[in-house]
Design a protein around this motif. Structure first.
Motif, short mmCIF file in Angstrom:
data_model
loop_
_atom_site.label_atom_id
_atom_site.label_comp_id
_atom_site.label_asym_id
_atom_site.label_seq_id
_atom_site.Cartn_x
_atom_site.Cartn_y
_atom_site.Cartn_z
N CYS A 38 0.88 -1.21 -0.08
CA CYS A 38 -0.15 -0.01 -0.02
C CYS A 38 0.98 1.40 0.03
CB CYS A 38 -0.71 -0.02 1.37
SG CYS A 38 -2.23 -1.10 1.23
N THR A 39 0.35 2.25 -0.33
CA THR A 39 0.66 3.57 -0.13
C THR A 39 -0.05 4.18 0.93
OG1 THR A 39 0.96 4.15 -2.48
CG2 THR A 39 0.95 5.88 -1.19
N ILE A 40 0.81 4.75 1.88
CA ILE A 40 0.17 5.30 3.05
C ILE A 40 0.02 6.51 2.88
CG2 ILE A 40 0.47 5.27 5.68
CD1 ILE A 40 1.92 2.65 5.58
N PHE A 41 -1.23 7.47 3.44
CA PHE A 41 -1.15 8.84 3.58
C PHE A 41 -1.49 9.16 4.88
CE2 PHE A 41 -2.13 8.06 -0.91
CZ PHE A 41 -1.45 8.76 -1.60
N THR A 42 -0.82 10.17 5.37
CA THR A 42 -1.09 10.50 6.96
C THR A 42 -1.78 12.07 6.88
OG1 THR A 42 1.17 11.39 7.17
CG2 THR A 42 0.61 9.12 8.22
N LEU A 43 -2.54 12.20 7.86
CA LEU A 43 -3.30 13.43 8.02
C LEU A 43 -2.44 13.80 9.30
CD1 LEU A 43 -5.68 15.40 7.38
CD2 LEU A 43 -6.99 14.34 9.39
N VAL A 44 -1.77 15.18 9.09
CA VAL A 44 -1.00 15.82 10.29
C VAL A 44 -1.49 17.08 10.57
CG1 VAL A 44 1.49 16.47 10.54
CG2 VAL A 44 0.84 14.49 8.96
N HIS A 45 -1.44 17.14 11.88
CA HIS A 45 -1.79 18.76 12.50
C HIS A 45 -0.78 19.45 12.19
CE1 HIS A 45 -2.94 21.69 15.23
NE2 HIS A 45 -4.08 21.11 15.32
N ARG A 46 -0.89 20.65 11.47
CA ARG A 46 0.33 21.48 11.15
C ARG A 46 1.09 22.29 12.17
NH1 ARG A 46 0.05 23.70 5.77
NH2 ARG A 46 -1.98 23.25 4.63
N ILE A 47 0.11 22.34 13.20
CA ILE A 47 0.95 23.08 14.37
C ILE A 47 1.74 22.13 15.39
CG2 ILE A 47 0.60 24.30 16.59
CD1 ILE A 47 -1.83 25.83 15.20
N THR A 48 1.09 20.96 15.76
CA THR A 48 1.64 19.94 16.64
C THR A 48 2.53 19.06 15.86
OG1 THR A 48 -0.13 18.63 16.38
CG2 THR A 48 -0.21 20.05 18.27
N ASN A 49 2.23 18.81 14.49
CA ASN A 49 2.88 17.52 13.71
C ASN A 49 2.51 16.43 14.00
OD1 ASN A 49 4.55 17.52 11.65
ND2 ASN A 49 6.15 17.02 12.47
N GLU A 50 1.48 16.17 15.08
CA GLU A 50 0.79 15.06 15.32
C GLU A 50 0.24 14.31 14.29
OE1 GLU A 50 -2.48 13.17 18.52
OE2 GLU A 50 -2.20 15.54 18.20
N ILE A 51 0.16 12.93 14.00
CA ILE A 51 -0.36 12.23 12.89
C ILE A 51 -1.63 12.05 13.62
CG2 ILE A 51 -0.62 10.09 11.56
CD1 ILE A 51 2.52 10.18 11.52
#
Length: 161
Positions: A38-51
């Motif tokens: 698979c190709t994995i995509f992550t949704l990342v919080h811009r400020i905290t860099n938390e996935i």
């Protein structure tokens, strides 16, 4: 996409975010059966860099991808981020000149059915006895045993449509 978040392709040198993937799949062993393809995509919080979200997408053939896993951290659910991730996937698939996106979910996953239908997916086919044949122990959801996988499809617009 909400301005506080970005979606990015997960780097192969980064650890696989199993904690998130396990929100949408029952076991690490089940995830390991597909994740390497698979190709994995992550949704990342811009400020905290938390996935805070993840998608695993597998190329099925020249015109179809299958969304093998999509999950949002519990505290960020019900904010439209899952729908944002699906919108991203639709755009990405369109750019890749694909014709459709598949996603499979449990026959008793009524909340998931509504989510995918709200996002333009339609029932396509059934993988009979999938959860019985692929998981050692029975899986119960909504008080019912998972048996079959319902596969929903999203058909992408083409220049001839």
């Amino acid at each position: 996409m909400k301005r506080d978040y970005i979606i990015r392709k997960h780097s192969t040198d980064e650890a696989i975010p199993y904690d998130l993937l396990l929100l949408a799949d029952e076991t690490k062993e089940a995830i390991d059966k597909y994740i390497s393809t698979c190709t994995i995509f992550t949704l990342v919080h811009r400020i905290t860099n938390e996935i805070v979200g993840v998608m695993a997408v597998k190329q099925i053939n020249s015109d179809t991808v299958e969304l093998k896993n999509i999950a949002i951290t519990a505290q960020y659910q019900a904010q439209g981020l899952g729908s944002d991730m699906l919108s991203f996937l639709k755009s990405h698939a369109q750019e890749e000149n694909l014709l459709q996106i598949w996603v499979g979910t449990a026959d008793v996953g009524f909340q998931q059915h509504r989510f995918y239908m709200r996002n333009g997916f339609e029932m396509n086919h059934i993988r009979h006895n999938f959860f019985i044949e692929n998981y050692a122990d029975p899986i119960i959801e909504n008080g019912l045993q998972m048996k079959h996988m319902l596969v929903f499809a999203y058909r992408l617009k083409t220049n001839t449509d």
